[in-house]
Design a protein around this motif. Sequence first.
Motif, PDB file in Angstrom:
ATOM      1  N   ILE A 123      -4.238   6.330  -5.737  1.00 34.54           N
ATOM      2  CA  ILE A 123      -2.755   6.935  -5.129  1.00 34.54           C
ATOM      3  C   ILE A 123      -1.787   6.806  -5.253  1.00 34.54           C
ATOM      4  N   GLY A 125       2.132   6.838  -2.992  1.00 30.29           N
ATOM      5  CA  GLY A 125       2.001   6.162  -1.663  1.00 30.29           C
ATOM      6  C   GLY A 125       4.103   6.542  -1.970  1.00 30.29           C
ATOM      7  N   ILE A 130       6.554   1.173   1.758  1.00 29.72           N
ATOM      8  CA  ILE A 130       6.402   0.737   0.412  1.00 29.72           C
ATOM      9  C   ILE A 130       6.556   0.156  -0.414  1.00 29.72           C
ATOM     10  N   ARG A 137       1.848  -2.935  -2.151  1.00 31.21           N
ATOM     11  CA  ARG A 137       1.770  -2.102  -2.887  1.00 31.21           C
ATOM     12  C   ARG A 137       0.872  -3.062  -3.845  1.00 31.21           C
ATOM     13  N   ILE A 140      -2.508  -1.998  -0.915  1.00 31.71           N
ATOM     14  CA  ILE A 140      -3.703  -0.429  -1.161  1.00 31.71           C
ATOM     15  C   ILE A 140      -4.001  -0.424  -2.434  1.00 31.71           C
ATOM     16  N   GLU A 141      -3.841  -0.832  -3.807  1.00 33.36           N
ATOM     17  CA  GLU A 141      -4.540  -0.424  -4.787  1.00 33.36           C
ATOM     18  C   GLU A 141      -5.828  -1.817  -4.577  1.00 33.36           C
ATOM     19  N   LEU A 148      -2.261   2.639  -7.512  1.00 29.74           N
ATOM     20  CA  LEU A 148      -1.285   2.879  -6.577  1.00 29.74           C
ATOM     21  C   LEU A 148      -0.007   3.841  -7.791  1.00 29.74           C
ATOM     22  N   MET A 150       4.089   5.254  -7.285  1.00 31.94           N
ATOM     23  CA  MET A 150       5.119   5.745  -6.127  1.00 31.94           C
ATOM     24  C   MET A 150       5.912   7.003  -6.678  1.00 31.94           C
TER      25      MET A 150
END
Length: 167
Positions: A123, A125, A130, A137, A140-141, A148, A150
């Motif tokens: 994903i 981000g 975030i 973070r 979200i994972e 994730l 970034m």
Amino acid sequence: IPFPFDKLLIVTAPLSGGHTWVLLKNMTKDLLKKFDTFSDFSDSQVFEKLDELALAEINSVDLPQVLPHFSGERRDPYCRGSINNLTPYNFTIEKIAAATLIGMALNLKDNIPIQCFENHNVIVGNGTFIRKSEALRKVIEKVFGLPLVMTNIAEEAATGAAVLASM
């Protein structure tokens, strides 16, 4: 939305989003103030503490359920937020904070068709919230079941989507 090179841009824009975290911060500051314990806590200090508290409870098995629809949703403007499954043991600021982040991430995920996650291994981000929230973070994972990544430049979500399309 089709992108060049067989890429696809998926956009979901909940009406509360990061504003949900601001509401929790505002409630926390208001509570401290009403108990006359409010001193010089800045918004960033309260955000940092909430993030720390949420981080400690993200994997708790007894979290309440927070539905962060405080401003409705695009598909249902009359939808409202709620907190469910409260017990004497999970009605704590730590668990409410963790559940709020999980509710926010689930709200994002639930608005994306499941087939959009097929054959993806990360994903991507970006955005201010975030970037500042370790707890978000991690959530979200957990919610998306993917690591994730970034973006390496500070930007808002629209720029990040364009960066993703070029990957």
